[in-house]
Design a protein around this motif. Structure first.
Motif, PDB file in Angstrom:
ATOM      1  N   GLY A 120      53.046  21.271  61.830  1.00  0.00           N
ATOM      2  CA  GLY A 120      51.931  20.283  63.198  1.00  0.00           C
ATOM      3  C   GLY A 120      50.919  20.576  62.239  1.00  0.00           C
ATOM      4  N   ALA A 121      50.426  20.863  61.388  1.00  0.00           N
ATOM      5  CA  ALA A 121      49.964  19.999  60.021  1.00  0.00           C
ATOM      6  C   ALA A 121      49.190  18.967  60.014  1.00  0.00           C
ATOM      7  N   GLY A 122      50.490  17.970  59.777  1.00  0.00           N
ATOM      8  CA  GLY A 122      49.735  16.611  59.986  1.00  0.00           C
ATOM      9  C   GLY A 122      50.316  15.825  58.507  1.00  0.00           C
ATOM     10  N   LYS A 123      51.502  16.974  57.856  1.00  0.00           N
ATOM     11  CA  LYS A 123      52.084  16.752  56.560  1.00  0.00           C
ATOM     12  C   LYS A 123      52.706  14.960  56.961  1.00  0.00           C
ATOM     13  N   LEU A 144      60.253   8.951  33.752  1.00  0.00           N
ATOM     14  CA  LEU A 144      59.755   7.625  34.476  1.00  0.00           C
ATOM     15  C   LEU A 144      58.410   7.275  34.329  1.00  0.00           C
ATOM     16  N   GLY A 145      58.047   8.196  34.445  1.00  0.00           N
ATOM     17  CA  GLY A 145      56.658   8.376  34.282  1.00  0.00           C
ATOM     18  C   GLY A 145      55.874   8.238  36.235  1.00  0.00           C
ATOM     19  N   LEU A 146      56.766   8.653  36.808  1.00  0.00           N
ATOM     20  CA  LEU A 146      56.565   8.492  38.362  1.00  0.00           C
ATOM     21  C   LEU A 146      54.905   9.646  38.838  1.00  0.00           C
ATOM     22  N   THR A 147      54.341   8.654  39.684  1.00  0.00           N
ATOM     23  CA  THR A 147      53.573   9.873  40.387  1.00  0.00           C
ATOM     24  C   THR A 147      54.158   9.891  41.932  1.00  0.00           C
ATOM     25  N   VAL A 148      54.381  11.729  41.740  1.00  0.00           N
ATOM     26  CA  VAL A 148      55.808  11.678  42.357  1.00  0.00           C
ATOM     27  C   VAL A 148      54.569  13.028  43.906  1.00  0.00           C
ATOM     28  N   LEU A 149      54.646  12.091  45.251  1.00  0.00           N
ATOM     29  CA  LEU A 149      53.735  12.837  46.808  1.00  0.00           C
ATOM     30  C   LEU A 149      54.907  13.248  47.233  1.00  0.00           C
ATOM     31  N   LEU A 150      55.219  14.435  47.422  1.00  0.00           N
ATOM     32  CA  LEU A 150      55.694  15.381  48.182  1.00  0.00           C
ATOM     33  C   LEU A 150      55.068  16.274  49.089  1.00  0.00           C
ATOM     34  N   ILE A 151      56.013  16.427  50.221  1.00  0.00           N
ATOM     35  CA  ILE A 151      54.834  16.874  51.278  1.00  0.00           C
ATOM     36  C   ILE A 151      56.232  18.555  51.674  1.00  0.00           C
ATOM     37  N   THR A 152      56.063  19.452  52.322  1.00  0.00           N
ATOM     38  CA  THR A 152      56.687  20.482  52.383  1.00  0.00           C
ATOM     39  C   THR A 152      56.061  21.544  52.864  1.00  0.00           C
ATOM     40  N   HIS A 153      57.428  22.873  53.354  1.00  0.00           N
ATOM     41  CA  HIS A 153      56.745  23.827  54.044  1.00  0.00           C
ATOM     42  C   HIS A 153      56.377  25.437  53.633  1.00  0.00           C
ATOM     43  N   GLU A 154      57.634  24.885  52.150  1.00  0.00           N
ATOM     44  CA  GLU A 154      57.502  26.126  50.957  1.00  0.00           C
ATOM     45  C   GLU A 154      56.825  26.139  49.758  1.00  0.00           C
ATOM     46  N   MET A 155      56.152  27.913  49.993  1.00  0.00           N
ATOM     47  CA  MET A 155      55.187  28.162  48.723  1.00  0.00           C
ATOM     48  C   MET A 155      56.161  27.546  47.585  1.00  0.00           C
ATOM     49  N   ASP A 156      57.247  27.572  47.793  1.00  0.00           N
ATOM     50  CA  ASP A 156      58.190  27.981  46.548  1.00  0.00           C
ATOM     51  C   ASP A 156      58.328  26.307  45.881  1.00  0.00           C
ATOM     52  N   VAL A 157      58.335  25.469  46.339  1.00  0.00           N
ATOM     53  CA  VAL A 157      58.186  24.106  46.093  1.00  0.00           C
ATOM     54  C   VAL A 157      56.709  23.658  45.345  1.00  0.00           C
ATOM     55  N   LYS A 165      55.207  26.185  43.299  1.00  0.00           N
ATOM     56  CA  LYS A 165      55.245  26.337  42.536  1.00  0.00           C
ATOM     57  C   LYS A 165      56.155  26.583  41.287  1.00  0.00           C
ATOM     58  N   SER A 166      57.564  25.384  41.994  1.00  0.00           N
ATOM     59  CA  SER A 166      58.252  25.424  40.901  1.00  0.00           C
ATOM     60  C   SER A 166      58.262  23.543  39.964  1.00  0.00           C
ATOM     61  N   VAL A 167      57.648  22.980  40.568  1.00  0.00           N
ATOM     62  CA  VAL A 167      57.478  21.636  41.010  1.00  0.00           C
ATOM     63  C   VAL A 167      56.537  20.402  40.659  1.00  0.00           C
ATOM     64  N   CYS A 168      54.699  21.277  41.258  1.00  0.00           N
ATOM     65  CA  CYS A 168      53.828  20.526  41.424  1.00  0.00           C
ATOM     66  C   CYS A 168      52.957  21.465  40.161  1.00  0.00           C
ATOM     67  N   ASP A 169      52.098  19.573  39.998  1.00  0.00           N
ATOM     68  CA  ASP A 169      51.018  19.933  39.226  1.00  0.00           C
ATOM     69  C   ASP A 169      49.722  20.316  40.093  1.00  0.00           C
ATOM     70  N   SER A 170      49.736  19.658  40.741  1.00  0.00           N
ATOM     71  CA  SER A 170      48.627  19.955  41.967  1.00  0.00           C
ATOM     72  C   SER A 170      49.009  20.016  43.374  1.00  0.00           C
ATOM     73  N   ALA A 171      48.220  20.698  44.353  1.00  0.00           N
ATOM     74  CA  ALA A 171      48.166  20.440  45.264  1.00  0.00           C
ATOM     75  C   ALA A 171      47.487  20.595  46.257  1.00  0.00           C
ATOM     76  N   ALA A 172      47.678  20.296  48.041  1.00  0.00           N
ATOM     77  CA  ALA A 172      46.831  20.140  48.841  1.00  0.00           C
ATOM     78  C   ALA A 172      47.465  21.566  50.204  1.00  0.00           C
ATOM     79  N   LEU A 173      46.433  22.148  50.661  1.00  0.00           N
ATOM     80  CA  LEU A 173      46.637  22.429  51.854  1.00  0.00           C
ATOM     81  C   LEU A 173      46.368  22.212  53.448  1.00  0.00           C
ATOM     82  N   MET A 174      46.916  21.708  54.303  1.00  0.00           N
ATOM     83  CA  MET A 174      46.848  20.701  55.264  1.00  0.00           C
ATOM     84  C   MET A 174      46.735  21.609  56.336  1.00  0.00           C
ATOM     85  N   LYS A 175      45.547  21.844  57.527  1.00  0.00           N
ATOM     86  CA  LYS A 175      45.997  22.754  58.922  1.00  0.00           C
ATOM     87  C   LYS A 175      45.310  21.759  59.391  1.00  0.00           C
ATOM     88  N   GLY A 176      45.883  21.811  61.352  1.00  0.00           N
ATOM     89  CA  GLY A 176      45.191  20.905  61.837  1.00  0.00           C
ATOM     90  C   GLY A 176      44.905  19.909  61.540  1.00  0.00           C
TER      91      GLY A 176
END
Length: 358
Positions: free
Chosen positions: A41-44, A196-209, A211-222
């Motif tokens: 429900g955060a809007g991801k 491939l030089g891909l830019t990847v935008l992923l959404i998740t509810h798991e902090m482990d994701v 940790k394991s793969v992201c260079d940058s992150a955003a926290l969404m709420k409401g």
């Protein structure tokens, strides 16, 4: 590569309005893996569907690879020619695979190319290349019902890459998978990002994701982005909510310390790179002949770097520990002094890394 400005999405039904996105500003740099994390429900999901215009925003703008998609004519259901062409440069991986059961693995991967009118020979060649890339070359003639969940998701990833996109969007792509398969799929996404030089935008509810793969992150709420940035920058910020969720040390209050009040100083120490390999706690204890109580610690590997956070207690008040704190900072460590009167860990540290009042 991906920028949203003041993005808003309001759903209207039976005289009611629900705001799913409320002024979202986001910037994803070219070539990085960017994660958006938040509770249900955060809007991801709405955000990622607005990025590829499967949902048209109520207001605000979406720019991908230099093209403002929200300025192109057409709706999500009837996109114009320019919007259709822009979408081809954006691959999408779904949570539930969305494979056609009546088609073979190869035919599923060929589908986007078939839709855009590519000839049969090119479709087959491209599908074979992609199936080899995701490790499923031998499954080309199999049907989805003959595959495991992880294999189905690999087919979904290959299909998303069929039209050679520059951006790959992942909508909870690992949430239906077991932990080991999740690790494999995340490793594949990281490999594709690099190869491939891909830019990847992923959404998740798991902090482990994150940790394991992201260079940058955003926290969404409401429906809002409440915090975003490169993980290394967030981890160096003693007030970062994301960093504390990545490295939970438990609640800190006056009663946590062995002696509450002014005769004890509680520090939170963040370390990155080579610092975790240095025995700075024992060195500090020997150098200044002080007893150090470790209240909590967490160490992880993030984006290929070892990163961690430790909470320690020193005898004496803050004025008594200025020199030891200075020693820790000289070792390249991020040090925040916690106020025992405040109930939340590091929410309002007494001092920041440079010693200024926070």
């Amino acid at each position: 590569m991906i920028t949203t400005k003041d993005l808003t999405k309001v759903y209207r039904s039976r005289g009611r309005e629900v705001t799913a996105l409320d002024g979202v500003d986001l910037h994803v740099r070219e070539g990085e893996v960017f994660g958006v994390v938040g509770t249900s429900g955060a809007g991801k999901s709405t955000l990622i569907r607005c990025v590829n215009m499967l949902e048209r925003p109520t207001s605000g703008s979406v720019t991908v690879d230099g093209l403002e998609l929200t300025a192109l004519p057409g709706s999500e259901h009837r996109p114009g020619r320019e919007l259709r062409e822009a979408r081809r440069r954006i691959g999408m991986v779904f949570q539930h695979f969305n494979l056609l059961s009546s088609r073979t693995v190869q035919e599923n991967v060929e589908l986007p190319l078939e839709i855009i009118g590519a000839d049969r020979h090119d479709r087959r060649r491209r599908a074979a290349e992609l199936l080899d890339l995701v490790g499923l070359g031998e499954k080309a003639r199999s049907y989805p019902s003959q595959l495991s969940g992880g294999q189905k998701q690999r087919v979904g990833i290959a299909r998303a890459l069929a039209a050679e996109p520059r951006v790959l969007l992942s909508d909870e792509a690992t949430s239906a998978l077991d932990p080991e398969t999740t690790r494999q799929i995340l490793a594949l996404l990281r490999d594709l990002n690099r190869q491939l030089g891909l830019t990847v935008l992923l959404i998740t509810h798991e902090m482990d994701v994150i940790k394991s793969v992201c260079d940058s992150a955003a926290l969404m709420k409401g429906g809002r982005v409440v915090e975003s940035g490169a993980l290394t920058d967030l981890l160096a910020d003693g007030r970062s909510r994301l960093a504390r969720d990545l490295f939970p040390l438990g609640d800190f209050a006056a009663g946590t310390a062995s002696s509450a009040g002014r005769d004890r100083t509680v520090l939170e120490i963040t370390f990155q790179g080579d610092a975790p390999a240095q025995p700075f706690v024992s060195q500090l204890a020997r150098t200044y002949q002080i007893d150090i109580n470790i209240l909590g610690a967490a160490v992880e590997t993030i984006a290929g770097r070892m990163v961690g956070r430790m909470r320690v207690e020193l005898p004496g008040g803050h004025p008594d520990n200025v020199v030891p704190i200075g020693y820790l900072r000289e070792q390249g460590l991020q040090v925040d002094v916690l106020d025992p009167a405040r109930p939340h860990p590091g929410a309002d540290p007494v001092t920041s890394a440079n010693g200024a009042a926070a």
